[in-house]
Design a protein around this motif. Structure first.
Motif, mmCIF file in Angstrom:
data_model
loop_
_atom_site.group_PDB
_atom_site.id
_atom_site.type_symbol
_atom_site.label_atom_id
_atom_site.label_comp_id
_atom_site.label_asym_id
_atom_site.label_seq_id
_atom_site.Cartn_x
_atom_site.Cartn_y
_atom_site.Cartn_z
ATOM 1 N N GLU A 35 57.543 16.915 19.718
ATOM 2 C CA GLU A 35 56.924 17.709 18.658
ATOM 3 C C GLU A 35 55.708 17.010 18.077
ATOM 4 O O GLU A 35 55.667 15.784 17.960
ATOM 5 C CB GLU A 35 57.944 17.978 17.541
ATOM 6 C CG GLU A 35 59.147 18.796 17.993
ATOM 7 C CD GLU A 35 60.109 19.065 16.854
ATOM 8 O OE1 GLU A 35 59.973 18.406 15.792
ATOM 9 O OE2 GLU A 35 60.989 19.927 17.009
ATOM 10 N N ARG A 36 54.725 17.810 17.719
ATOM 11 C CA ARG A 36 53.505 17.289 17.102
ATOM 12 C C ARG A 36 53.861 16.543 15.820
ATOM 13 O O ARG A 36 54.594 17.062 14.961
ATOM 14 C CB ARG A 36 52.568 18.453 16.797
ATOM 15 C CG ARG A 36 51.232 18.054 16.211
ATOM 16 C CD ARG A 36 50.288 17.471 17.258
ATOM 17 N NE ARG A 36 48.978 17.246 16.624
ATOM 18 C CZ ARG A 36 48.648 16.104 16.018
ATOM 19 N NH1 ARG A 36 49.505 15.089 15.977
ATOM 20 N NH2 ARG A 36 47.459 15.975 15.467
ATOM 21 N N THR A 37 53.357 15.309 15.688
ATOM 22 C CA THR A 37 53.673 14.465 14.546
ATOM 23 C C THR A 37 52.377 13.926 13.951
ATOM 24 O O THR A 37 52.002 12.762 14.151
ATOM 25 C CB THR A 37 54.585 13.294 14.975
ATOM 26 O OG1 THR A 37 55.650 13.787 15.791
ATOM 27 C CG2 THR A 37 55.176 12.585 13.763
ATOM 28 N N PRO A 38 51.642 14.744 13.197
ATOM 29 C CA PRO A 38 50.322 14.351 12.679
ATOM 30 C C PRO A 38 50.322 13.057 11.883
ATOM 31 O O PRO A 38 49.335 12.304 11.918
ATOM 32 C CB PRO A 38 49.928 15.544 11.795
ATOM 33 C CG PRO A 38 50.690 16.695 12.365
ATOM 34 C CD PRO A 38 52.007 16.115 12.792
ATOM 35 N N ALA A 39 51.397 12.785 11.159
ATOM 36 C CA ALA A 39 51.451 11.583 10.330
ATOM 37 C C ALA A 39 51.369 10.305 11.163
ATOM 38 O O ALA A 39 51.031 9.235 10.633
ATOM 39 C CB ALA A 39 52.726 11.572 9.495
ATOM 40 N N SER A 40 51.669 10.410 12.458
ATOM 41 C CA SER A 40 51.638 9.238 13.331
ATOM 42 C C SER A 40 50.373 9.157 14.181
ATOM 43 O O SER A 40 50.246 8.251 15.013
ATOM 44 C CB SER A 40 52.874 9.236 14.248
ATOM 45 O OG SER A 40 54.059 9.113 13.501
ATOM 46 N N GLY A 66 40.052 1.941 20.781
ATOM 47 C CA GLY A 66 39.176 2.875 20.096
ATOM 48 C C GLY A 66 39.352 4.329 20.464
ATOM 49 O O GLY A 66 38.489 5.160 20.170
ATOM 50 N N VAL A 67 40.469 4.692 21.084
ATOM 51 C CA VAL A 67 40.727 6.076 21.473
ATOM 52 C C VAL A 67 41.471 6.807 20.357
ATOM 53 O O VAL A 67 42.535 6.352 19.919
ATOM 54 C CB VAL A 67 41.553 6.144 22.778
ATOM 55 C CG1 VAL A 67 41.833 7.594 23.149
ATOM 56 C CG2 VAL A 67 40.830 5.423 23.908
ATOM 57 N N ARG A 68 40.921 7.916 19.897
ATOM 58 C CA ARG A 68 41.594 8.726 18.879
ATOM 59 C C ARG A 68 42.696 9.541 19.551
ATOM 60 O O ARG A 68 42.449 10.217 20.552
ATOM 61 C CB ARG A 68 40.608 9.663 18.189
ATOM 62 C CG ARG A 68 39.560 8.957 17.335
ATOM 63 C CD ARG A 68 38.704 9.937 16.554
ATOM 64 N NE ARG A 68 38.079 10.925 17.414
ATOM 65 C CZ ARG A 68 38.434 12.201 17.483
ATOM 66 N NH1 ARG A 68 39.427 12.665 16.740
ATOM 67 N NH2 ARG A 68 37.798 13.033 18.294
ATOM 68 N N THR A 69 43.897 9.471 19.016
ATOM 69 C CA THR A 69 45.020 10.143 19.652
ATOM 70 C C THR A 69 45.792 11.037 18.695
ATOM 71 O O THR A 69 45.777 10.830 17.480
ATOM 72 C CB THR A 69 46.010 9.127 20.255
ATOM 73 O OG1 THR A 69 46.628 8.368 19.191
ATOM 74 C CG2 THR A 69 45.310 8.197 21.221
ATOM 75 N N MET A 105 57.503 7.942 20.988
ATOM 76 C CA MET A 105 56.303 8.520 20.400
ATOM 77 C C MET A 105 55.189 8.444 21.442
ATOM 78 O O MET A 105 54.835 7.370 21.911
ATOM 79 C CB MET A 105 55.880 7.768 19.141
ATOM 80 C CG MET A 105 54.767 8.472 18.359
ATOM 81 S SD MET A 105 55.278 10.054 17.617
ATOM 82 C CE MET A 105 56.360 9.455 16.297
ATOM 83 N N TYR A 106 54.696 9.625 21.825
ATOM 84 C CA TYR A 106 53.645 9.728 22.839
ATOM 85 C C TYR A 106 52.300 9.942 22.154
ATOM 86 O O TYR A 106 52.186 10.782 21.258
ATOM 87 C CB TYR A 106 53.926 10.906 23.774
ATOM 88 C CG TYR A 106 55.192 10.755 24.588
ATOM 89 C CD1 TYR A 106 55.149 10.260 25.887
ATOM 90 C CD2 TYR A 106 56.428 11.113 24.068
ATOM 91 C CE1 TYR A 106 56.307 10.123 26.642
ATOM 92 C CE2 TYR A 106 57.595 10.981 24.813
ATOM 93 C CZ TYR A 106 57.518 10.482 26.095
ATOM 94 O OH TYR A 106 58.669 10.344 26.838
#
Length: 221
Positions: free
Chosen positions: A138-143, A150-153, A166-167
């Motif tokens: 599930e999408r976990t924006p807080a993480s 330097g990759v935004r994930t 956590m992926y």
């Protein structure tokens, strides 16, 4: 490494093949970003490396090519071993298999003449069960985070009891770049890279393959 037959959790590789357990994480549905990330994993060559929750202080490296199959090498205190998979057929090195079983409380000793043998088993759902993101993630924006490179994930989590994965998926191109796993008090981080690069992966020859039943008979397990 822990494999859950009744939950969506599963990690990169070791005892999954050992126990010939039904692996989970495949199926219909799921977040569109997870679906895209899984499509890229399945159809593009890549490499992953990092720690493992299977063995204390252990590490593992995995290579995948859609045409050639999968190769994984694990290293732990006192040993190392390999696993291969192609067309849904898994080949687990006897040393890796034995050590994985020891982690599960079974005392297994590999005879000297079997040290270069690979034990065969089926991977339900295909070889991708060893690396795909579970549809239940599930999408976990807080993480969400920016990696050390330097990759935004964007983060996608899945958990059961005290175990969790956590992926971290690249926000721009939906490639999986990192996995953080927690099992039985052990924590590991795995990085994914080398997408699209060429690797040479060859399955163990027929003369070095053995069925799971024959392995059990030979080691007395």
């Amino acid at each position: 490494m822990t494999v859950h037959g009744s939950t969506p959790l599963r990690t990169l590789a070791v005892v999954a093949a050992v126990a010939a357990t039904t692996l989970t994480g495949c199926g219909a549905g799921g977040d569109p970003s997870v679906e895209k990330a899984n499509d890229l994993l399945l159809t593009t060559s890549f490499r992953s490396s990092g720690g493992t929750t299977a063995f204390a202080g252990g590490s593992q490296e995995l290579w995948w090519d859609p045409e050639q199959g999968l190769r994984m090498k694990a290293v732990w205190d006192g040993g190392s071993g390999e696993m291969y998979c192609k067309d849904g057929e898994t080949y687990t090195g006897a040393a890796l298999l034995a050590d994985g079983l020891k982690q599960k409380g079974q005392d297994v000793t590999v005879p000297a003449g079997m040290t270069d043998v690979f034990v065969t088993s089926r991977a339900p759902g295909g070889c991708e069960v060893y690396f795909r993101i579970p549809d239940a993630a599930e999408r976990t924006p807080a993480s969400d985070r920016t990696t050390s490179k330097g990759v935004r994930t964007e983060a996608f989590g899945v958990s059961a009891g005290t175990a969790s994965d956590m992926y971290y998926v690249d926000s721009d191109d939906s490639r999986l770049v990192e996995l953080m796993s927690y099992r039985d008090g052990r924590f590991s981080t795995t990085e994914y890279d080398s997408y699209g690069e060429k690797f040479s992966i060859s399955m163990p020859p027929d003369g070095r393959r053995m069925s799971m039943d024959e392995f059990r008979r030979r080691v007395g397990g």
